[in-house]
Motif scaffolding. Structure first.
Motif, PDB file in Angstrom:
ATOM      1  N   LYS A 120       0.804  -1.225   0.000  1.00 18.65           N
ATOM      2  CA  LYS A 120       0.000   0.000   0.000  1.00 18.65           C
ATOM      3  C   LYS A 120       0.832   1.268   0.000  1.00 18.65           C
ATOM      4  CE  LYS A 120      -4.085  -1.979   2.094  1.00 18.65           C
ATOM      5  NZ  LYS A 120      -4.526  -2.446   3.397  1.00 18.65           N
ATOM      6  N   GLN A 121       0.245   2.271  -0.600  1.00 14.40           N
ATOM      7  CA  GLN A 121       0.815   3.607  -0.649  1.00 14.40           C
ATOM      8  C   GLN A 121       0.521   4.327   0.652  1.00 14.40           C
ATOM      9  OE1 GLN A 121       2.445   4.360  -3.880  1.00 14.40           O
ATOM     10  NE2 GLN A 121       0.911   5.908  -4.210  1.00 14.40           N
ATOM     11  N   GLY A 122       1.220   5.391   0.895  1.00 17.87           N
ATOM     12  CA  GLY A 122       0.795   6.273   1.971  1.00 17.87           C
ATOM     13  C   GLY A 122       1.864   6.557   3.000  1.00 17.87           C
ATOM     14  N   PHE A 123       1.549   7.511   3.851  1.00 14.96           N
ATOM     15  CA  PHE A 123       2.446   7.886   4.937  1.00 14.96           C
ATOM     16  C   PHE A 123       2.345   6.853   6.053  1.00 14.96           C
ATOM     17  CE2 PHE A 123       1.335  11.870   2.859  1.00 14.96           C
ATOM     18  CZ  PHE A 123       2.568  12.484   2.744  1.00 14.96           C
ATOM     19  N   SER A 124       3.470   6.589   6.699  1.00 16.70           N
ATOM     20  CA  SER A 124       3.405   5.764   7.902  1.00 16.70           C
ATOM     21  C   SER A 124       2.732   6.581   9.002  1.00 16.70           C
ATOM     22  CB  SER A 124       4.814   5.367   8.337  1.00 16.70           C
ATOM     23  OG  SER A 124       5.524   6.530   8.728  1.00 16.70           O
ATOM     24  N   LEU A 125       2.245   5.898   9.995  1.00 15.66           N
ATOM     25  CA  LEU A 125       1.584   6.596  11.106  1.00 15.66           C
ATOM     26  C   LEU A 125       2.532   7.597  11.759  1.00 15.66           C
ATOM     27  CD1 LEU A 125      -0.323   3.550  12.558  1.00 15.66           C
ATOM     28  CD2 LEU A 125      -1.407   5.702  11.846  1.00 15.66           C
ATOM     29  N   HIS A 126       3.806   7.234  11.839  1.00 15.21           N
ATOM     30  CA  HIS A 126       4.708   8.138  12.556  1.00 15.21           C
ATOM     31  C   HIS A 126       5.208   9.311  11.709  1.00 15.21           C
ATOM     32  CE1 HIS A 126       7.843   5.411  10.935  1.00 15.21           C
ATOM     33  NE2 HIS A 126       8.515   6.533  10.857  1.00 15.21           N
ATOM     34  N   SER A 127       5.103   9.190  10.385  1.00  9.41           N
ATOM     35  CA  SER A 127       5.593  10.307   9.561  1.00  9.41           C
ATOM     36  C   SER A 127       4.486  11.292   9.176  1.00  9.41           C
ATOM     37  CB  SER A 127       6.261   9.771   8.291  1.00  9.41           C
ATOM     38  OG  SER A 127       5.282   9.229   7.416  1.00  9.41           O
ATOM     39  N   ALA A 128       3.242  10.908   9.388  1.00 10.10           N
ATOM     40  CA  ALA A 128       2.128  11.693   8.852  1.00 10.10           C
ATOM     41  C   ALA A 128       2.008  13.080   9.489  1.00 10.10           C
ATOM     42  CB  ALA A 128       0.823  10.918   9.012  1.00 10.10           C
ATOM     43  N   CYS A 129       2.290  13.149  10.770  1.00  9.70           N
ATOM     44  CA  CYS A 129       2.109  14.413  11.472  1.00  9.70           C
ATOM     45  C   CYS A 129       3.083  15.488  10.950  1.00  9.70           C
ATOM     46  CB  CYS A 129       2.273  14.199  12.977  1.00  9.70           C
ATOM     47  SG  CYS A 129       1.537  15.501  13.939  1.00  9.70           S
ATOM     48  N   ASP A 130       4.345  15.106  10.784  1.00 12.28           N
ATOM     49  CA  ASP A 130       5.333  16.047  10.229  1.00 12.28           C
ATOM     50  C   ASP A 130       4.952  16.446   8.805  1.00 12.28           C
ATOM     51  OD1 ASP A 130       6.808  16.056  12.506  1.00 12.28           O
ATOM     52  OD2 ASP A 130       8.391  14.709  11.754  1.00 12.28           O
ATOM     53  N   ALA A 131       4.489  15.469   8.031  1.00 10.33           N
ATOM     54  CA  ALA A 131       4.103  15.751   6.648  1.00 10.33           C
ATOM     55  C   ALA A 131       2.930  16.729   6.601  1.00 10.33           C
ATOM     56  CB  ALA A 131       3.738  14.449   5.935  1.00 10.33           C
ATOM     57  N   TRP A 132       1.999  16.536   7.502  1.00  8.63           N
ATOM     58  CA  TRP A 132       0.823  17.422   7.598  1.00  8.63           C
ATOM     59  C   TRP A 132       1.279  18.870   7.759  1.00  8.63           C
ATOM     60  CZ3 TRP A 132      -4.491  16.766   7.434  1.00  8.63           C
ATOM     61  CH2 TRP A 132      -5.286  17.755   8.024  1.00  8.63           C
ATOM     62  N   HIS A 133       2.239  19.068   8.661  1.00 12.50           N
ATOM     63  CA  HIS A 133       2.706  20.439   8.911  1.00 12.50           C
ATOM     64  C   HIS A 133       3.555  20.965   7.761  1.00 12.50           C
ATOM     65  CE1 HIS A 133       0.897  20.654  12.813  1.00 12.50           C
ATOM     66  NE2 HIS A 133       1.436  19.500  13.157  1.00 12.50           N
ATOM     67  N   GLU A 134       4.385  20.102   7.203  1.00 18.01           N
ATOM     68  CA  GLU A 134       5.257  20.537   6.111  1.00 18.01           C
ATOM     69  C   GLU A 134       4.424  20.935   4.883  1.00 18.01           C
ATOM     70  OE1 GLU A 134       8.393  17.787   5.069  1.00 18.01           O
ATOM     71  OE2 GLU A 134       9.139  19.126   3.482  1.00 18.01           O
ATOM     72  N   ILE A 135       3.450  20.110   4.531  1.00 22.53           N
ATOM     73  CA  ILE A 135       2.595  20.422   3.382  1.00 22.53           C
ATOM     74  C   ILE A 135       1.785  21.694   3.673  1.00 22.53           C
ATOM     75  CG2 ILE A 135       0.621  19.617   1.998  1.00 22.53           C
ATOM     76  CD1 ILE A 135       1.765  16.732   2.406  1.00 22.53           C
ATOM     77  N   GLY A 136       1.307  21.785   4.902  1.00 21.88           N
ATOM     78  CA  GLY A 136       0.551  22.978   5.287  1.00 21.88           C
ATOM     79  C   GLY A 136       1.358  24.254   5.129  1.00 21.88           C
ATOM     80  N   GLU A 137       2.658  24.162   5.438  1.00 24.88           N
ATOM     81  CA  GLU A 137       3.510  25.353   5.334  1.00 24.88           C
ATOM     82  C   GLU A 137       3.929  25.645   3.899  1.00 24.88           C
ATOM     83  OE1 GLU A 137       6.817  24.682   7.990  1.00 24.88           O
ATOM     84  OE2 GLU A 137       5.427  24.675   9.712  1.00 24.88           O
ATOM     85  N   LYS A 138       4.234  24.600   3.138  1.00 25.97           N
ATOM     86  CA  LYS A 138       4.861  24.806   1.831  1.00 25.97           C
ATOM     87  C   LYS A 138       3.881  24.895   0.664  1.00 25.97           C
ATOM     88  CE  LYS A 138       9.300  22.680   2.964  1.00 25.97           C
ATOM     89  NZ  LYS A 138      10.119  21.465   2.839  1.00 25.97           N
ATOM     90  N   CYS A 139       2.697  24.375   0.847  1.00 23.11           N
ATOM     91  CA  CYS A 139       1.773  24.295  -0.294  1.00 23.11           C
ATOM     92  C   CYS A 139       0.629  25.281  -0.121  1.00 23.11           C
ATOM     93  CB  CYS A 139       1.224  22.874  -0.430  1.00 23.11           C
ATOM     94  SG  CYS A 139       2.500  21.660  -0.756  1.00 23.11           S
ATOM     95  N   LYS A 140       0.625  26.253  -0.995  1.00 19.07           N
ATOM     96  CA  LYS A 140      -0.348  27.334  -0.897  1.00 19.07           C
ATOM     97  C   LYS A 140      -1.765  26.855  -1.192  1.00 19.07           C
ATOM     98  CE  LYS A 140      -0.985  31.708  -3.333  1.00 19.07           C
ATOM     99  NZ  LYS A 140      -1.480  31.313  -4.659  1.00 19.07           N
TER     100      LYS A 140
END
Ligand SMILES: *Cc1c(COP(=O)(O)O)cnc(C)c1O
Length: 207
Positions: A120-140
């Motif tokens: 399966k594709q997707g973020f691991s449970l432990h990486s998702a939170c950082d990704a959430w914030h990074e995408i939130g900051e970088k993607c308009k």
């Protein structure tokens, strides 16, 4: 048929659960039939199928969710169809690539590989939170609304429950998350009990 399913959904999940009908197994005529019964949100896992069905059924004003793997060379085609939601954002890199081409906001869910399965594709449970914030900051224009997960592929109900519960816990930890998309034809009742508020139902609606 759909009314019976919706009744089962409501019995456990109440009125607040959104049902996306996954039409990947059927043609536009079957989609139109379900639309006539009041179902207006549909999901596809191939860009070309989403685009084709959306075009064919333009007059019906349906909402289309993209739920599959998004290849980089299909991003433009998907965005030209102006989908209602991208449920399967599986990497920060893909989010950045999509954002670079967006000219307006795209409601997006992070796909979570909650049972850590190689298939399966997707973020691991432990990486998702950082990704959430990074995408939130970088993607308009990527508008993160929540998470999407496919339940563990297992005959053991406890494994399925564990994967849904873990996804729901992550969802509760993500600031501003509103959509917890989990549950398919074979496991939607379990998913609802674990706190899903969006189901993606395919075979059960179209058989
Ligand atoms: C196919 C698919 C579904 C629907 O599956 P059914 O078991 O037919 O309900 C839901 N989510 C995703 C991501 C899918 O690819």
């Amino acid at each position: 048929m759909i009314l019976k399913v919706l009744e089962r959904v409501r019995k456990i999940g109440g009125d607040g659960v959104r049902v996306v009908a996954v039409s990947k197994y059927v043609d536009a005529a079957a989609v139109a039939q379900l639309a006539q019964e009041g179902q207006l949100e549909f999901g596809e896992n191939k860009v070309q199928d989403l685009v084709a069905k959306k075009n064919e059924l333009k007059s019906l004003n349906l909402s289309w969710h993209f739920i599959g793997r998004l290849q980089s060379n299909k991003i433009n085609q998907l965005l030209s169809a102006n989908p209602t939601m991208w449920q399967s954002c599986e990497s920060v890199q893909k989010a950045l690539a999509v954002d670079a081409r967006l000219t307006c906001e795209l409601p997006t869910l992070l796909q979570i590989n909650s049972a850590d399965e190689d298939s399966k594709q997707g973020f691991s449970l432990h990486s998702a939170c950082d990704a959430w914030h990074e995408i939130g900051e970088k993607c308009k224009n990527i508008k993160l609304l929540g998470v999407m997960s496919i339940g563990a592929h297992s005959d053991e109900k406890s494994a399925v429950v564990a994967s849904f519960e873990a996804t729901r816990r992550l969802f509760d930890d993500l600031s501003g998350a509103k959509i917890c998309s989990m549950g398919m034809s074979g496991d939607f009742e379990i998913a609802l009990k674990c706190g899903s508020n969006m189901l993606r139902l395919g075979s059960i609606l179209f058989k």
